[in-house]
Design a protein around this motif. Sequence first.
Motif, PDB file in Angstrom:
ATOM      1  N   ARG A  27       0.852  -1.216   0.000  1.00 32.22           N
ATOM      2  CA  ARG A  27       0.000   0.000   0.000  1.00 32.22           C
ATOM      3  C   ARG A  27       0.874   1.249   0.000  1.00 32.22           C
ATOM      4  N   TRP A  28       1.934   1.249   0.815  1.00 28.96           N
ATOM      5  CA  TRP A  28       2.849   2.388   0.902  1.00 28.96           C
ATOM      6  C   TRP A  28       3.507   2.634  -0.460  1.00 28.96           C
ATOM      7  N   VAL A  30       2.354   1.710  -3.450  1.00 28.20           N
ATOM      8  CA  VAL A  30       1.320   2.138  -4.393  1.00 28.20           C
ATOM      9  C   VAL A  30       1.008   3.617  -4.192  1.00 28.20           C
ATOM     10  N   GLU A  31       0.896   4.058  -2.941  1.00 28.37           N
ATOM     11  CA  GLU A  31       0.620   5.470  -2.651  1.00 28.37           C
ATOM     12  C   GLU A  31       1.679   6.387  -3.251  1.00 28.37           C
ATOM     13  N   ARG A  32       2.862   5.866  -3.481  1.00 30.82           N
ATOM     14  CA  ARG A  32       3.964   6.649  -4.034  1.00 30.82           C
ATOM     15  C   ARG A  32       4.177   6.370  -5.523  1.00 30.82           C
ATOM     16  N   GLY A  33       3.243   5.633  -6.115  1.00 30.47           N
ATOM     17  CA  GLY A  33       3.332   5.331  -7.537  1.00 30.47           C
ATOM     18  C   GLY A  33       4.432   4.345  -7.887  1.00 30.47           C
ATOM     19  N   THR A  35       4.720   0.851  -8.215  1.00 32.81           N
ATOM     20  CA  THR A  35       4.101  -0.468  -8.326  1.00 32.81           C
ATOM     21  C   THR A  35       4.998  -1.499  -9.002  1.00 32.81           C
ATOM     22  N   SER A  40       0.290  -4.008  -7.262  1.00 26.00           N
ATOM     23  CA  SER A  40      -0.652  -3.277  -6.409  1.00 26.00           C
ATOM     24  C   SER A  40      -1.632  -4.199  -5.678  1.00 26.00           C
ATOM     25  N   ARG A 101       5.746   0.417   7.875  1.00 25.22           N
ATOM     26  CA  ARG A 101       6.070   1.806   7.555  1.00 25.22           C
ATOM     27  C   ARG A 101       5.630   2.759   8.665  1.00 25.22           C
TER      28      ARG A 101
END
Length: 182
Positions: A27-28, A30-33, A35, A40, A101
């Motif tokens: 998730r962390w 993916v949140e930062r693009g 992948t 994802s 994280r």
Amino acid sequence: MATDLAVRPGGPDDVAAVLALLDGATRWLVERGRTGQWGSASHSGNPRRIAQVRRWADEGELYLAELAGLPVGAIVVGRAVPHVPPATEPELYVNLLVSDRAHAGHRIGARLLGFAEELARSRGVDLLRVDCYAGDDGALIRYYEGQGFTATEPFSVPLADRRWPGQVLERRLGPRGADRTA
């Protein structure tokens, strides 16, 4: 708080905790693009990944880091994976390193790598190796270099839609107590 970190062997009862750590890390990313490393999708919904974590737990390769009894990191050590060039000497191979994280900055990953170094020493091994995702901006490679590893062989793994870029890194184990960069 990080001084209370305890590392213990993992087992079958810890599979869900490791999958949760992997899901949180994904998730962390993916949140930062980012992948490219793990995609994802959740690990906890992937039968192949669940079986892999169960195997690590069953074979005694899994260790958990805990703060106040809660899992905040995991490391898996053992033999190298088939897609990397083999070592020419005995080694301990880091197959997974993941941390929560929410506890970033507490050096959980560094502490787990230190634990792996001690395991290697106890087994009479002078080489610790790991591989990581080599795509995007190379941040993961720089992380391991900051932990005293040196990049050796690049590799790639064919996937259904692309090739996954990887990098093998190694750390020669010096005398016990040698200072490591954090």
